[in-house]
Design an enzyme around this catalytic site. Structure first.
Site, PDB file in Angstrom:
ATOM      1  N   HIS A   1       0.835  -1.203   0.000  1.00 50.94           N
ATOM      2  CA  HIS A   1       0.000   0.000   0.000  1.00 50.94           C
ATOM      3  C   HIS A   1       0.869   1.253   0.000  1.00 50.94           C
ATOM      4  CE1 HIS A   1       0.292   2.023   3.966  1.00 50.94           C
ATOM      5  NE2 HIS A   1       0.687   0.830   4.397  1.00 50.94           N
ATOM      6  N   CYS A   2       0.281   2.376  -0.433  1.00 53.12           N
ATOM      7  CA  CYS A   2       0.922   3.691  -0.272  1.00 53.12           C
ATOM      8  C   CYS A   2      -0.198   4.606   0.182  1.00 53.12           C
ATOM      9  CB  CYS A   2       1.596   4.149  -1.562  1.00 53.12           C
ATOM     10  SG  CYS A   2       0.519   4.158  -3.015  1.00 53.12           S
ATOM     11  N   THR A   3      -0.381   5.776  -0.422  1.00 53.32           N
ATOM     12  CA  THR A   3      -1.506   6.615  -0.002  1.00 53.32           C
ATOM     13  C   THR A   3      -2.677   6.568  -0.975  1.00 53.32           C
ATOM     14  OG1 THR A   3      -0.328   8.454  -0.995  1.00 53.32           O
ATOM     15  CG2 THR A   3      -0.222   8.284   1.394  1.00 53.32           C
TER      16      THR A   3
END
Lengths: 195, 244
Positions: B207-209
């Site tokens: 995941h990231c943002t």
């Protein structure tokens, strides 16, 4: 022998330019810069070896300063992450969906982009470009021509130009029967980008 | 693609060939309409909008169309799903183009029109429906190839599933503010050098943002023999708590 081979490499690179288009990607691990000597008989001199990645930019992360570029075709296709920094020239040319050529150097075992250039399309000889305004005028005047969308069927279905037919470039030979029989008639091809 | 097809047509003997290099994006940018194909309008995962009055929509419309009369578009545009492809039709093509411009300005990107509006649809043999109009949009994004579902991702973050690990590819300062408590943090620009820290025998959910950097990391890891998947979601973290 070796020299003869090197002499031909620039031509091979040029040939690969001619056969690639909007979203097709090509890759040459090394770009060879050759120069023709003066005097009797042309001679190729190897000036420098600049490693390059050539292909479609998949994504650019400004936060992580990384460009993802798709190189290779078919089975060999893969996405490579190339880092960039403030010294990287032409970073504005890294646009998702556009074909680019990235010169890079290895630092600490990872590729860093030094120069990013757009990979411009080479039109086959005798083929000319048409701009938006002229194309619109041709449509408004009802000029007779066949407008061909070369993108994959899914992209065509979502959004296509007025009156266009769809012949995806990788199925061109199979579907070429959709083109007019009269080979003097004007054909206009387009796809999804400026390259 | 267009240039290679032009080259092939030339080989076949066509003498009069031109290429519109600016292509579909150039046409759209110039403010000219692009059209959706019939199958895309009837079956695609789209939001089809009828811009005419609700009365006209009741009398006859394209199946699946949601009624958003043009006069009410401005108040509804903010609530439209950001990532959906839209297909519009109205009283006239000018009206549909005005709506398209308003929607572009609101940040919606994938919009095309029904050629010739309802009349054009009927002429092309398209079916119509009538009766009470639909005003609620039920659109769900289809998962992309290589994506992990929210449910599978959450099963790992809450410890229910142990067949995968969570990889956080946000920057150091972002993960310092907060992260999933069992996540491995490797910023995207370090993934190439530090992938040895990741298990090869487990799936890796990244995941990231938003999903953009996670997608890039997943491609890189999959190239190197990992089983990586990315999460497309807005992730915000504080301490050991992240909201999706």
């Amino acid at each position: 022998m070796k020299k003869t081979l090197i002499k031909f490499i620039p031509f091979l690179i040029m040939a690969s330019f001619l056969t690639t288009g909007c979203t097709q990607t090509g890759t040459t691990p090394k770009k060879l810069i050759a120069q023709h000597g003066t005097g009797s008989g042309s001679r190729s001199v190897l000036l420098a070896e600049v490693p390059v990645y050539m292909g479609n930019v998949a994504d650019v992360s400004k936060k992580a300063k990384v460009i993802a570029i798709e190189v290779g075709k078919g089975e060999a296709a893969k996405t490579i992450l190339v880092k960039f920094d403030d010294k990287t020239k032409g970073i504005e040319n890294a646009v998702p969906g556009h074909a680019s050529i990235i010169n890079y150097e290895m630092r600490g075992g990872e590729p860093w982009a030094t120069v990013v250039k757009p990979k411009l399309a080479k039109l086959p000889s005798g083929v000319t470009e048409v701009k938006t305004a002229e194309l619109k005028t041709m449509m408004d005047k009802g000029e007779k021509f066949t407008l061909v969308d070369s993108r994959p069927a899914k992209r065509f279905a979502a959004s296509n130009l007025p009156g266009a037919i769809n012949i995806p470039s990788d199925e061109f030979e199979k579907q070429a029967n959709m083109l007019p029989e009269n080979k003097d008639e004007l054909l206009v091809f387009y796809c999804g980008g400026p390259t | 693609m267009s240039t290679s097809s032009a080259g092939q047509a030339k080989k076949m003997g066509y003498k009069n060939i031109r290429v519109y290099l600016d292509g579909e994006p150039g046409w759209d940018k110039a403010g000219y309409p692009t059209y959706a194909a019939k199958g895309f309008i009837s079956k695609g995962n789209i939001v089809l909008i009828d811009l005419r009055s609700a009365e006209k929509s009741v009398a006859g419309r394209i199946p699946r169309a949601v009624s958003i009369p043009y006069a009410t578009l401005n108040e509804k545009v903010a609530s439209l799903p950001q990532k959906a492809p839209f297909v519009l039709y109205g009283d006239t093509t000018d009206q549909a183009m005005s709506a398209l411009k308003d929607m572009h300005e609101a940040g919606l990107k994938k919009i095309s029109l029904v050629q010739g509006n309802l009349d054009g649809w009927i002429k092309s043999g398209g079916e119509t429906t009538s009766g009470p109009v639909v005003t609620t949009i039920e659109w769900k994004r289809q998962m992309e190839k290589g994506e992990v579902s929210m449910a599978d991702f959450l099963n790992v973050t809450n410890g229910k599933a142990t067949d995968a690990v969570i990889l956080d590819v946000r920057n150091k300062d972002e993960s310092a503010e907060g992260k999933f408590k069992n996540a491995i943090s490797i910023p995207l620009d370090q993934v190439g050098n530090r992938m040895g820290e990741l298990p090869k025998d487990k799936k890796i959910y990244i995941h990231c943002t938003t999903g953009a950097r996670a997608d890039m990391a997943a491609k890189e890891l999959n190239n190197r023999g990992y089983k990586a998947f990315f999460l497309v979601a807005d992730v915000k973290c504080k301490a050991n708590d992240c909201t999706i």
